[in-house]
Scaffold this active site. Sequence first.
Site, PDB file in Angstrom:
ATOM      1  N   GLY A 193       5.083  -8.271  -2.394  1.00 53.20           N
ATOM      2  CA  GLY A 193       6.277  -8.987  -1.947  1.00 53.20           C
ATOM      3  C   GLY A 193       6.870  -9.777  -3.090  1.00 53.20           C
ATOM      4  N   ASP A 230       4.883  12.761  -7.210  1.00 54.14           N
ATOM      5  CA  ASP A 230       5.316  11.433  -6.758  1.00 54.14           C
ATOM      6  C   ASP A 230       4.580  11.089  -5.471  1.00 54.14           C
ATOM      7  OD1 ASP A 230       6.667   9.049  -6.749  1.00 54.14           O
ATOM      8  OD2 ASP A 230       8.660   9.898  -6.458  1.00 54.14           O
ATOM      9  N   CYS A 258       3.721  -8.029   2.634  1.00 53.07           N
ATOM     10  CA  CYS A 258       3.466  -9.372   2.131  1.00 53.07           C
ATOM     11  C   CYS A 258       2.030  -9.426   1.631  1.00 53.07           C
ATOM     12  CB  CYS A 258       3.596 -10.407   3.240  1.00 53.07           C
ATOM     13  SG  CYS A 258       5.258 -10.547   3.902  1.00 53.07           S
ATOM     14  N   ASN A 318       0.854 -11.446   6.919  1.00 55.77           N
ATOM     15  CA  ASN A 318       1.245 -10.116   6.448  1.00 55.77           C
ATOM     16  C   ASN A 318       1.185  -9.170   7.644  1.00 55.77           C
ATOM     17  OD1 ASN A 318      -0.580  -7.541   4.668  1.00 55.77           O
ATOM     18  ND2 ASN A 318       1.583  -7.616   5.154  1.00 55.77           N
ATOM     19  N   GLY A 319       2.304  -8.509   7.922  1.00 57.02           N
ATOM     20  CA  GLY A 319       2.319  -7.564   9.036  1.00 57.02           C
ATOM     21  C   GLY A 319       3.592  -7.708   9.842  1.00 57.02           C
ATOM     22  N   TYR A 379       0.166   4.382  -1.618  1.00 53.83           N
ATOM     23  CA  TYR A 379       1.144   3.770  -2.493  1.00 53.83           C
ATOM     24  C   TYR A 379       1.141   2.244  -2.543  1.00 53.83           C
ATOM     25  CZ  TYR A 379       5.834   2.123  -3.801  1.00 53.83           C
ATOM     26  OH  TYR A 379       6.875   1.430  -4.346  1.00 53.83           O
ATOM     27  N   CYS A 408      -3.991   4.439  10.519  1.00 51.02           N
ATOM     28  CA  CYS A 408      -2.719   4.529  11.215  1.00 51.02           C
ATOM     29  C   CYS A 408      -1.948   5.642  10.515  1.00 51.02           C
ATOM     30  CB  CYS A 408      -1.934   3.219  11.128  1.00 51.02           C
ATOM     31  SG  CYS A 408      -0.262   3.413  11.807  1.00 51.02           S
TER      32      CYS A 408
HETATM   33  S1  SF4 Z   1       0.782   4.487   8.305  1.00 56.76           S
HETATM   34 FE1  SF4 Z   1       1.275   3.173  10.076  1.00 56.76          FE
HETATM   35  S2  SF4 Z   1       1.323   1.101   9.252  1.00 56.76           S
HETATM   36 FE2  SF4 Z   1       1.429   2.508   7.517  1.00 56.76          FE
HETATM   37  S3  SF4 Z   1       3.568   2.774   7.052  1.00 56.76           S
HETATM   38 FE3  SF4 Z   1       3.000   4.429   8.456  1.00 56.76          FE
HETATM   39  S4  SF4 Z   1       3.407   3.645  10.528  1.00 56.76           S
HETATM   40 FE4  SF4 Z   1       3.421   1.889   9.119  1.00 56.76          FE
END
Ligand code: SF4
Length: 490
Positions: free
Chosen positions: A42, A359, A15, A116-117, A256, A447
């Site tokens: 979104g 890609d 989002c 968003n999340g 991306y 992450c």
């Molecule tokens: S890096 Fe973390 S937040 Fe991003 S898509 Fe992968 S698991 Fe989800």
Amino acid sequence: MADQPILDDRPKEECGVVGLYTPGEEAARVAFFALFALQHRGQESAGIAVSDGSDVRMHKDMGLVSQVFHEENLEALPGEMAVGHTRYSTTGASVLRNAQPIFCQSLVGEIAVAHNGNLINARELRAEMESEGEPFDGTSDSEVIARLLVRHMHAGPEHAVAHVMRKIRGAYSVAVLTPRMVLAFRDPNGIRPLVAGRVGEGWMVASESCAFGPVGGQIEHELQPGELAIIDRKGMRFAQGAPPNGRNMCLFEFIYFARPDSRMYGTVLYTARERMGEHLAREHPIAADAVVPVPDSGIPAALGYSRESGIPFVEGMTKSRYIHRTFIQPDQRMREMGVRMKLTPIVEHIQGKRIVLVDDSIVRATTTTQIVKLLFEAGATEVHVRITAPPIKFPCFYGIDMCSRGELAAAVMSVEQIRAKVGATSLGYLSIEGATAAVGSPEHEFCLACFNGHYPIPVPDDLSKQAFEVPPDVGQMETLSTGQLKLIGT
Ligand code: SF4
């Protein structure tokens, strides 16, 4: 049924949020153009809530920003403060009652919340609140945030936010409008992006810096994990809403999701993606005649691959500009036509050549299979697939719609098996080290859960059990790929 992109099995964006105060200007118009720039985050619904200093009004509907808003409904949204939202559903069905902002009555007047999340403890918080008699209108986790805020508004908006930030767990970048204030806050791990800056004589927060350009604004600050921005007539100030718990921005934003002209961790994403292509060329070199991007998202990485390898960059496919999202469902014949609806090879650029196809990601591997086939049919002699996202082996619980683990190609197949499945001559993925080095930040600042299974925020058993289930017949991947996407956490 939700509108779905035709034949694209990439992970889906989550989002986009904005929040702003524009003295002397109609905030709804500024929010409209800012949301327009965040449309890629979104496309299912859009909404804007405004405040004229005493009343909060809102308009939201299903569809693109340009479909939802026109002159008359923007005129009916007077005021200098606004929050806005573009939605792709990750939790909660794609229906109008789940569209955002979410509107609630509170002690300080009406409030509107844009999120968003994805919260990982929404279900238990909701059950707790419902057992105490709290009524819910929709099924989204964002409504949990809104109703929790209402419960704690007696202490004042800033305290209410700080309290809610300590209760909710998961990924969130949120913008809240009260009659006299805009508040915006980011989760303690900083998984989803949120930036703040100036617009005219006022201030704005937005999911991405690309929202500032069209409204003549300028980004000044990337909110830090757990940080809270408060915008009112006195200006914009920042506070620590909750203690930070690391710094873990979603690596996929860099690969991306986010727009290439956006800036995150101080890096323009177009440049980061070019560097990903350079790393990819070093990690997976190959003798070839042309580097061909999958348009449009593969272009910067293909340029980087070309530059590093010395193999010419060639546009080998054109993309239909008009097949984005539609409320008209593709019929069976159109589904069977597959990726041809969207991409057309330029035969003269492909025929007789050894192609490096660049890609951004492989999820179920169905789209890649179709594109490789398309290139061979156009006369390519070899197709070497190079992917800027490391292999996706684990599901996302933080707001990205992928699929269950059993449907992820890299979770159930080796690289060689995926190569055989997609029909490529060779296949190479960028490593986690290569992707993070291309952004220019250390690995621990991202992450990486969908790549390495290390979830920075622990995921409850009931959520993970569902997503980690391997379907009895992995062949079902094929059926699921034809435009039917599974929503996580719903
Ligand atoms: S890096 Fe973390 S937040 Fe991003 S898509 Fe992968 S698991 Fe989800």
